[in-house]
Every structure is written in C-alpha cells, then in structure tokens.
Design an enzyme around this catalytic site. Structure first.
Site, mmCIF file in Angstrom:
data_model
loop_
_atom_site.group_PDB
_atom_site.id
_atom_site.type_symbol
_atom_site.label_atom_id
_atom_site.label_comp_id
_atom_site.label_asym_id
_atom_site.label_seq_id
_atom_site.Cartn_x
_atom_site.Cartn_y
_atom_site.Cartn_z
ATOM 1 C CG ASP A 1 -69.745 -73.942 19.572
ATOM 2 O OD1 ASP A 1 -68.791 -74.683 19.827
ATOM 3 O OD2 ASP A 1 -69.616 -72.729 19.325
ATOM 4 C CG LEU A 2 -68.652 -73.299 26.001
ATOM 5 C CD1 LEU A 2 -69.881 -73.323 26.898
ATOM 6 C CD2 LEU A 2 -67.461 -73.921 26.737
ATOM 7 C CG ASP A 3 -65.872 -68.988 22.181
ATOM 8 O OD1 ASP A 3 -66.448 -67.992 22.654
ATOM 9 O OD2 ASP A 3 -64.868 -68.891 21.434
ATOM 10 C CB THR B 1 -64.797 -67.907 26.246
ATOM 11 O OG1 THR B 1 -65.260 -68.853 25.288
ATOM 12 C CG2 THR B 1 -65.475 -68.186 27.572
ATOM 13 C CE LYS C 1 -65.071 -64.712 17.574
ATOM 14 N NZ LYS C 1 -66.116 -63.723 17.271
ATOM 15 C CB SER D 1 -67.277 -77.123 23.105
ATOM 16 O OG SER D 1 -66.168 -76.272 23.253
ATOM 17 C CB ALA D 2 -63.089 -76.855 19.477
ATOM 18 C CE LYS E 1 -67.372 -77.991 17.191
ATOM 19 N NZ LYS E 1 -67.792 -76.841 18.010
ATOM 20 C CD GLU F 1 -70.337 -74.764 15.961
ATOM 21 O OE1 GLU F 1 -69.947 -73.592 15.826
ATOM 22 O OE2 GLU F 1 -69.657 -75.629 16.510
ATOM 23 C CG ASP F 2 -69.643 -69.320 17.433
ATOM 24 O OD1 ASP F 2 -69.429 -70.519 17.674
ATOM 25 O OD2 ASP F 2 -68.799 -68.422 17.616
HETATM 26 P P1 B16 Z 1 -59.407 -74.398 24.614
HETATM 27 P P2 B16 Z 1 -66.037 -73.702 20.781
HETATM 28 C C1 B16 Z 1 -63.438 -73.082 20.867
HETATM 29 O O1 B16 Z 1 -64.670 -73.204 21.505
HETATM 30 C C2 B16 Z 1 -63.060 -71.619 20.695
HETATM 31 O O2 B16 Z 1 -63.978 -70.968 19.840
HETATM 32 C C3 B16 Z 1 -61.670 -71.524 20.090
HETATM 33 O O3 B16 Z 1 -61.295 -70.165 19.930
HETATM 34 C C4 B16 Z 1 -60.679 -72.242 20.998
HETATM 35 O O4 B16 Z 1 -59.379 -72.200 20.450
HETATM 36 C C5 B16 Z 1 -61.141 -73.692 21.163
HETATM 37 O O5 B16 Z 1 -62.457 -73.711 21.709
HETATM 38 C C6 B16 Z 1 -60.229 -74.463 22.099
HETATM 39 O O6 B16 Z 1 -60.342 -73.956 23.393
HETATM 40 O O7 B16 Z 1 -58.093 -73.688 24.456
HETATM 41 O O8 B16 Z 1 -60.190 -73.947 25.825
HETATM 42 O O9 B16 Z 1 -59.263 -75.889 24.557
HETATM 43 O O10 B16 Z 1 -66.519 -72.566 19.959
HETATM 44 O O11 B16 Z 1 -65.727 -74.962 20.001
HETATM 45 O O12 B16 Z 1 -66.911 -73.961 21.985
HETATM 46 MG MG MG Z 2 -68.063 -71.564 18.879
#
Ligand code: B16
Ligand code: MG
Length: 220
Positions: free
Chosen positions: A9-11, A17, A45, A114-115, A145, A169-170
């Site tokens: 996962d990224l964030d 972030t 998140k 990542s989302a 997810k 994953e977090d």
């Molecule tokens: P964006 P992850 C997620 O990242 C974030 O945790 C979540 O807070 C955010 O809304 C989502 O990405 C979408 O991000 O606005 O940049 O498309 O944890 O799935 O890496």
């Molecule tokens: Mg995450």
C-alpha cells in the site's frame, strides 16, 4: 522455487501522506463550515477520494448536485497536490528503502496497491518508482478496498498466484482485501486496529531479513 510477490500500500506504508490529505480536506471543510478534526481524518485512511467527500458532506448534512461534488473533489485534490509537489525522499517511512532493496536484490517482483489516484507521481517524487513492476492505483480499480480487486490485479500483473502474494497495509479495509484475495496480510501500524492481519508490525524497523526470507519461502 515458488514464485512470491510483494504488494505494498502507499499512504501509511511507504510514505505518510495522511497529514497532507488532512490539511486539504480541512481547508475544504472550513470553507463549507464543517468541523473536521485529525480524528475525523482517521476514517479517511485507505478510503477513495470520492467516498471521503461523501463522508465529509454527510458530517455537514450537505446534499449537492453531481457538478458541485466534482468541483469540490477537484478543489481538494488541487490543494493536496501543492503538498505532494514539495515531497522528496526524506518523507519515505523508516527502513522502507532497506526492505525494498533487499527484495529487489533477490529478484522478488513488487507491486503497489493503493487507493490513491496520485500514487505514481508520489512514487516519482520520493524516487521509489523503479522498484515496482506494477502500480495499481485508484485509476485502475472499480471497487474500493475491502474489495480485493486492487490486489488481484497486482498479482496478475506480477504473474504470481494470489496465495503467494504478501501484502503490507496500514488500513483495516486493506487487510480485509488482502485476506479475501487469499494473500498473506501484514499490518503496519496499530496491532489492535489491524488484528485481522496474519502478522503485525508497528513499522518497517521491526522487520528483519530473517522474516523477509521466511515470507519469501513461505509454504502456503
Ligand atoms: P487520492 P492508500 C489512500 O491511499 C489514502 O489513505 C486515502 O486517505 C485517500 O483518500 C486515498 O488514497 C485516495 O487518494 O485523493 O490521492 O486519489 O493508503 O490506499 O495508499
Ligand atoms: Mg494506506
């Protein structure tokens, strides 16, 4: 030897972030007169941008037309991008490069799952993009997810059987997505929140090479 793939996962796993997401959502919330705290931001998140805005508007009891909704989504993202534009390698979470290097030296294929629709530019900013064979992000999926779609696409891209994939994953929804995909889930963060994970660590400083070898050679 069995082919193993690692998916990150990224964030909250590679970079943090969440603070930038918070500042950008907070700015929009202030404009709309909605109270929005860092605690509220916790439920954002791992959640898609679209769903985050729906939750925010529910908090403020605000109903809008699709056009206005899209315009607020855009406004939030533009604010978020001002922070992303200033990111560099110093924002990579501790010991993440060490783990990525260890795996790439052993030719273990790696993907991002990542989302975020901003995943690729963020990886570029922190100079980690070359480690990943595949980047599956918010642009590539139709289901968020805890649906396993994001990780199943990543496994396919890597050419690895889902049951031989390891996911870091977090977010609880991400752990559930990995479990549903039949993958090995590793929770990074609070072990109580991520109790459904197969393994739990606070961060990558707790992960050593012996454990990585164990994962690479896991018979499952
Ligand atoms: P964006 P992850 C997620 O990242 C974030 O945790 C979540 O807070 C955010 O809304 C989502 O990405 C979408 O991000 O606005 O940049 O498309 O944890 O799935 O890496
Ligand atoms: Mg995450």
């Amino acid at each position: 030897m069995k082919n193993t793939g690692f998916i990150f996962d990224l964030d909250g796993v590679i970079v943090d972030t969440a603070g930038y997401h918070y500042l950008a959502w907070k700015k929009l919330a202030d404009e709309l007169g909605i109270e929005f705290t860092e605690e509220d931001n916790e439920q954002f998140k791992g959640v898609s941008r679209q769903r985050c805005l729906e939750i925010l508007l529910e908090m403020g009891n605000i109903e809008v037309e699709p056009e206005q909704f899209e315009s607020w989504l855009k406004e939030k993202n533009e604010e978020y991008l001002t922070y992303i534009g200033k990111m560099d390698e110093s924002e990579i979470l501790p010991d993440v490069p060490k783990v990525l290097k260890y795996l790439i030296e052993r030719n273990i294929p790696m993907a991002l799952g990542s989302a975020s629709k901003n995943a690729a530019p963020i990886l570029e900013k922190v100079k980690l993009k070359p480690y990943f064979t595949s980047i599956v992000d918010g642009n590539a999926v139709t289901k968020a997810k805890p649906d396993p779609e994001v990780f199943l696409i990543a496994a396919k891209d890597l050419g690895v059987d889902p049951k031989h994939c390891i996911v870091f994953e977090d977010a609880l929804a991400g752990i559930q997505a990995a479990n549903t995909a039949g993958m090995i889930s590793i929770g990074i963060g609070d072990p109580e929140i991520l109790a459904e994970a197969n393994f739990n660590f606070r961060d990558f400083t707790e992960i050593d090479n012996d454990f990585l070898n164990e994962l690479i050679n896991l018979e499952n």
